[in-house]
Scaffold this motif. Structure first.
Motif, PDB file in Angstrom:
ATOM      1  N   HIS A  36      41.037  25.560  99.081  1.00  0.00           N
ATOM      2  CA  HIS A  36      40.583  24.209  99.417  1.00  0.00           C
ATOM      3  C   HIS A  36      39.333  23.843  98.620  1.00  0.00           C
ATOM      4  O   HIS A  36      39.253  22.775  98.020  1.00  0.00           O
ATOM      5  CB  HIS A  36      40.299  24.106 100.916  1.00  0.00           C
ATOM      6  N   ALA A  39      40.131  23.746  94.696  1.00  0.00           N
ATOM      7  CA  ALA A  39      40.941  22.575  94.339  1.00  0.00           C
ATOM      8  C   ALA A  39      40.132  21.291  94.435  1.00  0.00           C
ATOM      9  O   ALA A  39      40.212  20.424  93.551  1.00  0.00           O
ATOM     10  CB  ALA A  39      42.177  22.492  95.234  1.00  0.00           C
ATOM     11  N   SER A  40      39.341  21.151  95.482  1.00  0.00           N
ATOM     12  CA  SER A  40      38.542  19.938  95.654  1.00  0.00           C
ATOM     13  C   SER A  40      37.516  19.789  94.547  1.00  0.00           C
ATOM     14  O   SER A  40      37.363  18.714  93.956  1.00  0.00           O
ATOM     15  CB  SER A  40      37.839  19.953  97.013  1.00  0.00           C
ATOM     16  N   TYR A  43      39.219  18.894  91.275  1.00  0.00           N
ATOM     17  CA  TYR A  43      39.652  17.498  91.279  1.00  0.00           C
ATOM     18  C   TYR A  43      38.494  16.570  90.930  1.00  0.00           C
ATOM     19  O   TYR A  43      38.627  15.684  90.099  1.00  0.00           O
ATOM     20  CB  TYR A  43      40.246  17.102  92.636  1.00  0.00           C
ATOM     21  N   LYS A  79      46.670  25.010  98.790  1.00  0.00           N
ATOM     22  CA  LYS A  79      46.246  23.624  98.976  1.00  0.00           C
ATOM     23  C   LYS A  79      46.691  22.771  97.802  1.00  0.00           C
ATOM     24  O   LYS A  79      46.769  23.241  96.675  1.00  0.00           O
ATOM     25  CB  LYS A  79      44.719  23.524  99.055  1.00  0.00           C
ATOM     26  N   MET A  80      46.947  21.507  98.108  1.00  0.00           N
ATOM     27  CA  MET A  80      47.203  20.512  97.075  1.00  0.00           C
ATOM     28  C   MET A  80      46.290  19.334  97.372  1.00  0.00           C
ATOM     29  O   MET A  80      46.231  18.871  98.512  1.00  0.00           O
ATOM     30  CB  MET A  80      48.658  20.080  97.058  1.00  0.00           C
ATOM     31  N   VAL A  81      45.561  18.852  96.352  1.00  0.00           N
ATOM     32  CA  VAL A  81      44.637  17.741  96.533  1.00  0.00           C
ATOM     33  C   VAL A  81      44.877  16.682  95.466  1.00  0.00           C
ATOM     34  O   VAL A  81      45.311  16.986  94.361  1.00  0.00           O
ATOM     35  CB  VAL A  81      43.153  18.192  96.489  1.00  0.00           C
ATOM     36  N   SER A  82      44.613  15.430  95.834  1.00  0.00           N
ATOM     37  CA  SER A  82      44.708  14.309  94.906  1.00  0.00           C
ATOM     38  C   SER A  82      44.289  13.040  95.643  1.00  0.00           C
ATOM     39  O   SER A  82      43.959  13.072  96.827  1.00  0.00           O
ATOM     40  CB  SER A  82      46.136  14.154  94.373  1.00  0.00           C
ATOM     41  N   ASN A  93      42.745  13.038  99.347  1.00  0.00           N
ATOM     42  CA  ASN A  93      43.445  13.655 100.459  1.00  0.00           C
ATOM     43  C   ASN A  93      43.878  15.047 100.058  1.00  0.00           C
ATOM     44  O   ASN A  93      43.937  15.373  98.872  1.00  0.00           O
ATOM     45  CB  ASN A  93      44.662  12.810 100.847  1.00  0.00           C
ATOM     46  N   TYR A  94      44.192  15.866 101.031  1.00  0.00           N
ATOM     47  CA  TYR A  94      44.658  17.224 100.754  1.00  0.00           C
ATOM     48  C   TYR A  94      45.737  17.602 101.748  1.00  0.00           C
ATOM     49  O   TYR A  94      45.865  17.000 102.808  1.00  0.00           O
ATOM     50  CB  TYR A  94      43.508  18.230 100.831  1.00  0.00           C
ATOM     51  N   CYS A  95      46.509  18.608 101.384  1.00  0.00           N
ATOM     52  CA  CYS A  95      47.468  19.163 102.333  1.00  0.00           C
ATOM     53  C   CYS A  95      47.425  20.681 102.225  1.00  0.00           C
ATOM     54  O   CYS A  95      47.128  21.251 101.180  1.00  0.00           O
ATOM     55  CB  CYS A  95      48.872  18.617 102.105  1.00  0.00           C
ATOM     56  N   ASN A  96      47.706  21.321 103.327  1.00  0.00           N
ATOM     57  CA  ASN A  96      47.732  22.764 103.441  1.00  0.00           C
ATOM     58  C   ASN A  96      49.189  23.179 103.521  1.00  0.00           C
ATOM     59  O   ASN A  96      49.905  22.742 104.420  1.00  0.00           O
ATOM     60  CB  ASN A  96      46.954  23.185 104.690  1.00  0.00           C
TER      61      ASN A  96
END
Length: 130
Positions: A36, A39-40, A43, A79-82, A93-96
């Motif tokens: 998290h 990735a943040s 970004y 995690k994926m963030v964008s 936003n992000y998702c786990n």
């Protein structure tokens, strides 16, 4: 493999140009916690603040944490963030996520994958042993 559960590299792919670069993940993993945090931070370094969700300047980052791929913890979270259009106004936003993708990214030698740009036609990213 780098210390403390990280693979040691970050892959950045520009699908507009058809190029890629790698950078060490240690400056991120030593300062930010898990997938998290990495990735943040990645970004916010790569995406300009004014980028909209569907702009070519927007970036999508996926990252796994230090226990991904470690069978003792059954660690398979990533995690994926964008920036997303789900909120008004558009926002970060992000998702786990679970399953094996984050572990496979680490097994290929990367802690994170950042994708930027816009392709003229459908493309895919194939990572095979670095």
């Amino acid at each position: 493999m780098a210390d403390y559960g990280y693979a040691g590299s970050i892959l950045i792919v520009d699908i507009s140009e058809g190029t890629h670069e790698t950078r060490p993940s240690a400056p991120y993993t030593s300062r930010f916690i898990g997938g998290h945090g990495v990735a943040s931070r990645l970004y916010w370094e790569l995406a300009p603040p004014a980028a909209k969700a569907f702009d070519p300047e927007n970036v999508i980052v996926a990252a796994s944490g230090p226990v991904a791929g470690f069978p003792g913890f059954a660690g398979a979270r990533w995690k994926m963030v964008s920036r997303t259009t789900l909120n008004v106004p558009e926002s970060f936003n992000y998702c786990n996520l679970g399953e094996r993708w984050g572990s496979f990214l680490k097994f290929a030698g990367y802690d994170a994958l950042a994708v930027k740009g816009r392709a003229d036609k459908p493309v895919y990213i194939y990572i095979n042993n670095d």
